[in-house]
Scaffold this active site. Structure first.
Site, short mmCIF file in Angstrom:
data_model
loop_
_atom_site.label_atom_id
_atom_site.label_comp_id
_atom_site.label_asym_id
_atom_site.label_seq_id
_atom_site.Cartn_x
_atom_site.Cartn_y
_atom_site.Cartn_z
N SER A 90 0.81 -1.22 0.00
CA SER A 90 0.00 0.00 0.00
C SER A 90 0.84 1.26 0.00
O SER A 90 0.43 2.29 -0.53
CB SER A 90 -0.93 0.01 1.22
OG SER A 90 -0.19 -0.11 2.41
N ASP A 113 5.46 -6.75 13.43
CA ASP A 113 4.73 -7.25 12.26
C ASP A 113 5.40 -8.55 11.81
O ASP A 113 5.74 -8.73 10.63
CB ASP A 113 4.76 -6.20 11.15
CG ASP A 113 3.67 -6.43 10.11
OD1 ASP A 113 2.72 -7.17 10.39
OD2 ASP A 113 3.78 -5.87 9.00
N LYS A 166 13.65 -0.29 -1.76
CA LYS A 166 12.25 0.01 -1.44
C LYS A 166 11.96 1.46 -1.80
O LYS A 166 12.69 2.37 -1.39
CB LYS A 166 12.02 -0.23 0.06
CG LYS A 166 10.57 -0.10 0.51
CD LYS A 166 10.44 -0.52 1.98
CE LYS A 166 9.01 -0.52 2.45
NZ LYS A 166 8.89 -1.00 3.85
N ALA A 219 4.61 1.27 -0.45
CA ALA A 219 5.85 1.23 -1.23
C ALA A 219 5.92 -0.07 -2.02
O ALA A 219 5.09 -0.97 -1.85
CB ALA A 219 7.06 1.35 -0.30
#
Length: 510
Positions: free
Chosen positions: A136, A290, A155, A138
């Site tokens: 969403s 995460d 990135k 990169a």
């Protein structure tokens, strides 16, 4: 800019939630009061035809958020870490929300790299691939450095993503204010605090320098962790909109067939991933928040590789000690000590009964210990614990909620590798080691040494600080005494004047 111009975006949002069937799911999960339900229906239903249809194969809420775009997808992911706000069921649904989006053109990525770093892509990289992953915020490209031949991951933020997120966050703020106005009962969910938390997470991810810093700090903390490695940040080719790291070569941790084919021990991997997380959370107070299979790989030598450091968790030293004592108390089934720790930390109000709280904790722990060892869940235990502490007046602590949600994810990763894993037996040595080094005589000496160092730094200033404090205290007492006598004198004069005035009035009447 926050204001009425965001109303149209909210109308479109409500219409999409109504069209996908997500509206009733969300209102039920939030236990929304009647006024908020009515307002939502009145605003959304007439405009249902304006809503995005989304993918009918998805569950309603994930379908709506995916249809509304990147900011909503990211918002759903952040809410998945806040079961205290959206409830456990909806949080579990949001955990599977994916932010895989169509990639933007490679040429646009190269243009951004050149603008950000002031270098020519063709000169710096001998190879530069099309996108290998697009999310969403990169997307990532695989490239090779011209100078060294090293393979790297580059990135790059999506073009215009900052402005797009800013617009949607402004609409979220307007929605939070509307909820506060329309439904005072919903203020318990602290909608403005939720949006502030989301905005902080997104701002961190929209500046890749911050993610680079997180990756660097995480690497420094874990440099001696056996069986764990992180890609290295290449600072000379990183900036606000671009982040370059060494390439992480390995098998995805979620691909059991590939792991088996490579000859890796899944039982050992399952234990290591859980113990690594607990070490990072307890020992360092800085953990990957995460840590799902998509952000983990297994290197050819069997090491676990972590990457994507956009969401990291931080816990201060005192909270880590409290958390460790709570875990250790449950492991030993010493519910009285777990209760005492909550009171000592000030998590539960002092006017509550510690014995009653200990009994409530026993009701949390014993059913879990009665389970088969393969079904015991530390994440579930923490979830039940938060429910009990909330009933006893403990305020929500965001850092512990994030820790609990990450614990659930890590447990899921570990059990996907080894379904028969005993969480307690794997966690116990890590927790015991932390207790041994951080709580006890050695820890007390270390704390005393830290206090002595602070006192030493302020040593030359201590006499002056003490004198200033005494002067302020003395002055305060004098001012208070003077103020007290001034008030008394004032009231006396007022009384005399009032009495004299009353006498004159009475005399004139007579």
């Amino acid at each position: 800019m926050k204001g009425p111009h965001n109303i149209w975006r909210l109308v479109r949002t409500g219409a999409t939630f109504e069209r996908t069937g997500a509206m009733s799911v969300v209102l039920d999960a939030l236990d929304a009061p009647p006024m908020l339900r009515a307002a939502s229906r009145i605003i959304a239903k007439p405009f249902k035809w304006l809503g995005y249809e989304g993918d009918p194969a998805m569950p309603p809420v994930t379908r709506a958020l995916s249809a509304l775009g990147p900011a909503y997808i990211k918002f759903g992911q952040v809410l998945s870490t806040r079961p205290d706000v959206v409830g456990e069921d909806l949080a579990n649904q949001l955990r599977v929300l994916q932010d895989k989006l169509p990639p933007f053109p490679t040429e646009a990525a190269k243009t951004q790299i050149e603008a950000e770093l002031g270098v020519s892509v063709s000169e710096v990289f001998s190879e530069f691939s099309p996108p290998v992953a697009a999310a969403s915020i990169a997307q990532v490209h695989k490239a090779r450095l011209t100078e060294t031949g090293e393979t790297v991951a580059v990135k790059v933020l999506r073009p215009g993503i900052e402005r797009a997120f800013r617009k949607d966050i402004d609409a979220f703020w307007l929605a939070a204010d509307a909820i506060n106005f329309l439904s005072p009962a919903s203020r318990r969910l602290r909608p403005r605090d939720v949006i502030a938390h989301f905005e902080g997470v997104v701002n961190g991810e929209l500046d890749l320098r911050l993610e680079s810093a997180s990756a660097s700090e995480f690497a420094a903390n874990t440099v001696d962790d056996e069986g764990f490695q992180l890609p290295e940040v290449i600072w000379g080719l990183s900036g606000r909109r671009v982040m370059t790291m060494s390439w992480a070569e390995g098998v995805p941790l979620g691909d059991n067939a590939a792991i088996d084919a490579a000859g890796h021990d899944r039982v050992a991997l399952s234990e290591r991933v859980l113990q690594l997380f607990l070490n990072h959370a307890l020992r360092d107070g800085f953990f990957h928040a995460d840590m799902h299979q998509g952000n983990l790989k297994v290197a050819p030598n069997g090491d676990i590789i972590g990457y994507d450091f956009g969401i990291m968790g931080h816990i201060d030293e005192y909270t880590r000690r409290v958390y460790a004592e709570i875990l250790y108390g449950f492991i030993r089934r010493d519910y009285r000590r777990v209760a005492e720790v909550h009171f000592e930390a000030g998590y539960v109000p002092a006017d509550r009964d510690v014995d009653e709280f200990a009994r409530a904790l026993r009701a949390v722990g014993e059913p879990i210990f009665g389970m088969d060892s393969t079904r015991i869940s530390m994440g579930r235990l923490l979830n039940y614990l938060f429910e009990v502490t909330e009933r006893f007046g403990m305020e929500t602590r965001t850092e512990l909620i994030l820790l609990q949600r990450t614990m659930v994810v890590v447990e899921g990763v570990a059990r996907s590798l080894n379904p028969h894993m005993n969480i307690w037996s794997v966690a116990r040595p890590v927790v015991e080691q932390y207790i041994k080094t951080s709580i006890g005589p050695r820890a007390a000496l270390r704390d005393f040494a830290k206090t002595a160092r602070v006192m030493a730094r302020f040593g030359p200033r201590l006499p002056g600080l003490v004198e200033d404090a005494l002067v302020r205290q003395t002055q305060g007492l004098a001012d208070e005494l003077e103020s007290k006598w001034t008030r008394r004198l004032g009231w006396g004069i007022a009384g005399l004047l009032t009495g004299a005035g009353g006498t004159l009035i009475l005399m004139s009447i007579l």
